[in-house]
Scaffold this motif. Structure first.
Motif, PDB file in Angstrom:
ATOM      1  N   SER A 166       5.948 -15.292  -9.826  1.00  0.00           N
ATOM      2  CA  SER A 166       4.614 -15.447 -10.087  1.00  0.00           C
ATOM      3  C   SER A 166       3.744 -14.053  -9.829  1.00  0.00           C
ATOM      4  CB  SER A 166       3.888 -16.709  -9.785  1.00  0.00           C
ATOM      5  OG  SER A 166       3.808 -16.782  -8.522  1.00  0.00           O
ATOM      6  N   ALA A 167       3.923 -13.420  -8.951  1.00  0.00           N
ATOM      7  CA  ALA A 167       3.157 -12.360  -8.307  1.00  0.00           C
ATOM      8  C   ALA A 167       3.675 -10.985  -8.561  1.00  0.00           C
ATOM      9  CB  ALA A 167       2.908 -12.462  -6.783  1.00  0.00           C
ATOM     10  N   ALA A 168       5.084 -10.937  -9.397  1.00  0.00           N
ATOM     11  CA  ALA A 168       5.735  -9.792  -9.586  1.00  0.00           C
ATOM     12  C   ALA A 168       4.772  -8.796 -10.429  1.00  0.00           C
ATOM     13  CB  ALA A 168       6.958 -10.206 -10.025  1.00  0.00           C
ATOM     14  N   GLY A 169       5.137  -7.578 -10.055  1.00  0.00           N
ATOM     15  CA  GLY A 169       4.236  -6.501 -10.539  1.00  0.00           C
ATOM     16  C   GLY A 169       2.897  -6.401 -10.588  1.00  0.00           C
ATOM     17  N   ARG A 170       2.425  -7.172  -9.354  1.00  0.00           N
ATOM     18  CA  ARG A 170       0.757  -6.922  -8.872  1.00  0.00           C
ATOM     19  C   ARG A 170       0.580  -6.451  -7.739  1.00  0.00           C
ATOM     20  NH1 ARG A 170      -1.430 -12.989  -9.554  1.00  0.00           N
ATOM     21  NH2 ARG A 170      -3.243 -11.839  -8.780  1.00  0.00           N
ATOM     22  N   GLY A 171       1.577  -5.446  -7.362  1.00  0.00           N
ATOM     23  CA  GLY A 171       1.400  -4.486  -6.396  1.00  0.00           C
ATOM     24  C   GLY A 171       1.638  -5.122  -4.833  1.00  0.00           C
ATOM     25  N   VAL A 172       2.354  -6.406  -4.919  1.00  0.00           N
ATOM     26  CA  VAL A 172       2.543  -6.952  -3.589  1.00  0.00           C
ATOM     27  C   VAL A 172       3.790  -6.300  -2.720  1.00  0.00           C
ATOM     28  CG1 VAL A 172       3.384  -9.348  -2.457  1.00  0.00           C
ATOM     29  CG2 VAL A 172       1.731  -9.372  -4.498  1.00  0.00           C
ATOM     30  N   ALA A 173       4.924  -5.878  -3.529  1.00  0.00           N
ATOM     31  CA  ALA A 173       5.828  -5.400  -2.911  1.00  0.00           C
ATOM     32  C   ALA A 173       5.390  -4.108  -2.540  1.00  0.00           C
ATOM     33  CB  ALA A 173       7.171  -5.184  -3.835  1.00  0.00           C
ATOM     34  N   SER A 174       4.565  -3.467  -3.184  1.00  0.00           N
ATOM     35  CA  SER A 174       4.293  -1.849  -2.680  1.00  0.00           C
ATOM     36  C   SER A 174       3.450  -1.917  -1.632  1.00  0.00           C
ATOM     37  CB  SER A 174       3.340  -1.058  -3.941  1.00  0.00           C
ATOM     38  OG  SER A 174       4.457  -0.806  -4.885  1.00  0.00           O
ATOM     39  N   ALA A 175       2.591  -3.093  -1.423  1.00  0.00           N
ATOM     40  CA  ALA A 175       1.644  -3.411  -0.295  1.00  0.00           C
ATOM     41  C   ALA A 175       2.338  -3.410   0.981  1.00  0.00           C
ATOM     42  CB  ALA A 175       0.645  -4.363  -0.573  1.00  0.00           C
ATOM     43  N   LEU A 176       3.328  -4.394   0.986  1.00  0.00           N
ATOM     44  CA  LEU A 176       3.986  -4.722   2.072  1.00  0.00           C
ATOM     45  C   LEU A 176       5.066  -3.647   2.436  1.00  0.00           C
ATOM     46  CD1 LEU A 176       5.512  -8.025   0.795  1.00  0.00           C
ATOM     47  CD2 LEU A 176       4.430  -7.677   3.098  1.00  0.00           C
ATOM     48  N   CYS A 177       5.821  -2.488   1.391  1.00  0.00           N
ATOM     49  CA  CYS A 177       6.693  -1.616   1.722  1.00  0.00           C
ATOM     50  C   CYS A 177       5.554  -0.566   2.189  1.00  0.00           C
ATOM     51  CB  CYS A 177       7.255  -1.190   0.450  1.00  0.00           C
ATOM     52  SG  CYS A 177       8.633  -0.237   0.840  1.00  0.00           S
ATOM     53  N   ASP A 178       4.203  -0.397   1.934  1.00  0.00           N
ATOM     54  CA  ASP A 178       3.409   0.725   2.451  1.00  0.00           C
ATOM     55  C   ASP A 178       3.155   0.465   4.053  1.00  0.00           C
ATOM     56  OD1 ASP A 178       3.063   1.969   0.065  1.00  0.00           O
ATOM     57  OD2 ASP A 178       1.180   1.073  -0.336  1.00  0.00           O
ATOM     58  N   ALA A 179       2.983  -0.946   4.353  1.00  0.00           N
ATOM     59  CA  ALA A 179       2.968  -1.392   5.480  1.00  0.00           C
ATOM     60  C   ALA A 179       3.960  -1.147   6.314  1.00  0.00           C
ATOM     61  CB  ALA A 179       2.373  -3.011   5.538  1.00  0.00           C
ATOM     62  N   LEU A 180       5.214  -1.491   5.848  1.00  0.00           N
ATOM     63  CA  LEU A 180       6.243  -1.300   7.000  1.00  0.00           C
ATOM     64  C   LEU A 180       6.561   0.195   7.020  1.00  0.00           C
ATOM     65  CD1 LEU A 180       8.999  -4.089   5.693  1.00  0.00           C
ATOM     66  CD2 LEU A 180       7.252  -4.158   7.513  1.00  0.00           C
ATOM     67  N   GLU A 181       6.506   0.866   6.164  1.00  0.00           N
ATOM     68  CA  GLU A 181       6.604   2.225   6.576  1.00  0.00           C
ATOM     69  C   GLU A 181       5.554   2.872   7.312  1.00  0.00           C
ATOM     70  OE1 GLU A 181       6.365   4.508   2.522  1.00  0.00           O
ATOM     71  OE2 GLU A 181       8.208   3.020   1.713  1.00  0.00           O
ATOM     72  N   LYS A 182       4.238   2.494   7.533  1.00  0.00           N
ATOM     73  CA  LYS A 182       3.350   2.866   8.517  1.00  0.00           C
ATOM     74  C   LYS A 182       3.665   2.388   9.768  1.00  0.00           C
ATOM     75  CE  LYS A 182      -0.645   3.430   5.596  1.00  0.00           C
ATOM     76  NZ  LYS A 182      -0.554   2.809   4.343  1.00  0.00           N
ATOM     77  N   LEU A 183       4.343   0.804   9.921  1.00  0.00           N
ATOM     78  CA  LEU A 183       4.492   0.446  11.145  1.00  0.00           C
ATOM     79  C   LEU A 183       5.833   1.176  11.538  1.00  0.00           C
ATOM     80  CD1 LEU A 183       4.053  -3.083   9.885  1.00  0.00           C
ATOM     81  CD2 LEU A 183       2.906  -2.007  12.024  1.00  0.00           C
ATOM     82  N   ALA A 184       6.821   1.561  10.753  1.00  0.00           N
ATOM     83  CA  ALA A 184       8.105   2.333  11.306  1.00  0.00           C
ATOM     84  C   ALA A 184       7.683   3.440  11.604  1.00  0.00           C
ATOM     85  CB  ALA A 184       9.115   2.422  10.368  1.00  0.00           C
ATOM     86  N   GLY A 185       6.747   4.190  11.133  1.00  0.00           N
ATOM     87  CA  GLY A 185       6.288   5.614  11.670  1.00  0.00           C
ATOM     88  C   GLY A 185       5.757   5.457  12.905  1.00  0.00           C
ATOM     89  N   GLY A 186       4.941   4.340  13.013  1.00  0.00           N
ATOM     90  CA  GLY A 186       4.091   4.081  14.450  1.00  0.00           C
ATOM     91  C   GLY A 186       5.031   3.646  15.593  1.00  0.00           C
ATOM     92  N   ARG A 187       6.409   3.457  15.259  1.00  0.00           N
ATOM     93  CA  ARG A 187       7.275   3.033  16.196  1.00  0.00           C
ATOM     94  C   ARG A 187       8.347   4.180  16.451  1.00  0.00           C
ATOM     95  NH1 ARG A 187       9.725  -3.176  15.050  1.00  0.00           N
ATOM     96  NH2 ARG A 187       7.852  -4.249  15.841  1.00  0.00           N
ATOM     97  N   GLY A 188       7.695   5.267  15.839  1.00  0.00           N
ATOM     98  CA  GLY A 188       8.451   6.726  16.086  1.00  0.00           C
ATOM     99  C   GLY A 188       9.761   6.698  15.314  1.00  0.00           C
ATOM    100  N   ALA A 189       9.983   5.800  14.055  1.00  0.00           N
ATOM    101  CA  ALA A 189      10.962   6.063  13.225  1.00  0.00           C
ATOM    102  C   ALA A 189      10.891   7.384  12.442  1.00  0.00           C
ATOM    103  CB  ALA A 189      11.071   4.914  12.212  1.00  0.00           C
ATOM    104  N   THR A 190      11.693   8.134  12.113  1.00  0.00           N
ATOM    105  CA  THR A 190      11.657   9.378  11.374  1.00  0.00           C
ATOM    106  C   THR A 190      12.233   8.991  10.067  1.00  0.00           C
ATOM    107  OG1 THR A 190      13.859  10.242  11.965  1.00  0.00           O
ATOM    108  CG2 THR A 190      12.060  10.890  13.089  1.00  0.00           C
TER     109      THR A 190
END
Length: 165
Positions: free
Chosen positions: A92-116
Motif C-alpha cells: 500500500s506504500a510502494a512507490g512513496r519513497g519509503v524504501a529510498s528513505a530507509l536505504c538512505d538512512a542505512l547508507e548513512k549509518l553504515a558510513g558512520g560505522r566506518g563501512a566503505t
C-alpha cells in the motif's frame, strides 16, 4: 520536519514484531509474483511465521522502521556494518519513497560505522531499485528457504564521505 508524505524513521522495538512480520509477508505475496512462483513466495514469507525468531533476527541487527501518518509501512535492517539484510515495504506504500528513505538512512549509518561499501542480496524484483541507487551486481545466488530454491543477486555500492553517495 517530515510531512504526511515523508516517511518518518525510528528504531525497531520488540513490540513492532507482529506489524513487521505482516509487512514482510504482504510485500512478498503482493510485490514479487512476477519473479517468483507461489511456492517460492510461500516458503519465503514463512520466514516470519515464527514471530519470536523473526523478532530476534530484527533485534539482532540495526533495524529501522518507516512510518507514514504514524503507521509503520516498511522496515530495513543493517547486518554488521556493511550488509543490508532486509528491506521491505508494504504494498500500500510502494512507490512513496519509503524504501529510498530507509536505504538512505542505512547508507548513512553504515558510513558512520566506518563501512566503505555496502552489500545487499537483492531479490529479482528489488534489483532495479538498488541499481538506480548505484549498486552493481556482483554475483547470482541460489538459496534454499523452507525447502524452496530462491535466486537473488549480491549487489555492492561504494560509500564515500560517511555514506554520502
Amino acid at each position: 520536519m517530515s510531512g504526511p508524505n515523508t516517511p518518518a524513521l525510528r528504531p525497531f522495538l520488540p513490540a513492532d514484531t507482529p506489524v513487521l512480520a505482516a509487512i514482510f509477508t504482504a510485500a512478498i505475496e503482493e510485490l514479487t509474483g512476477d519473479d517468483y512462483s507461489s511456492d517460492q513466495q510461500e516458503a519465503w514469507a514463512a520466514v516470519a511465521d515464527d514471530e519470536e525468531e523473526f523478532g530476534k533476527k530484527l533485534a539482532g541487527e540495526l533495524t529501522l522502521i518507516a512510518s507514514l501518518n504514524n503507521a509503520p509501512v516498511g522496515f530495513a535492517s543493517l547486518k554488521g556494518k556493511d550488509h543490508i539484510d532486509m528491506l521491505y515495504v508494504h504494498p500500500s506504500a510502494a512507490g512513496r519513497g519509503v524504501a529510498s528513505a530507509l536505504c538512505d538512512a542505512l547508507e548513512k549509518l553504515a558510513g558512520g560505522r566506518g563501512a566503505t561499501s555496502l552489500t545487499v542480496d537483492a531479490s529479482d524484483n528489488a534489483q532495479d531499485f538498488f541499481r538506480k541507487r548505484g549498486y552493481a551486481a556482483k554475483q547470482r545466488n541460489s538459496v534454499t528457504v523452507n525447502g524452496e530454491w530462491l535466486t537473488n543477486t549480491t549487489m555492492q555500492k561504494t560509500l564515500q564521505d560517511g555514506g554520502q553517495p
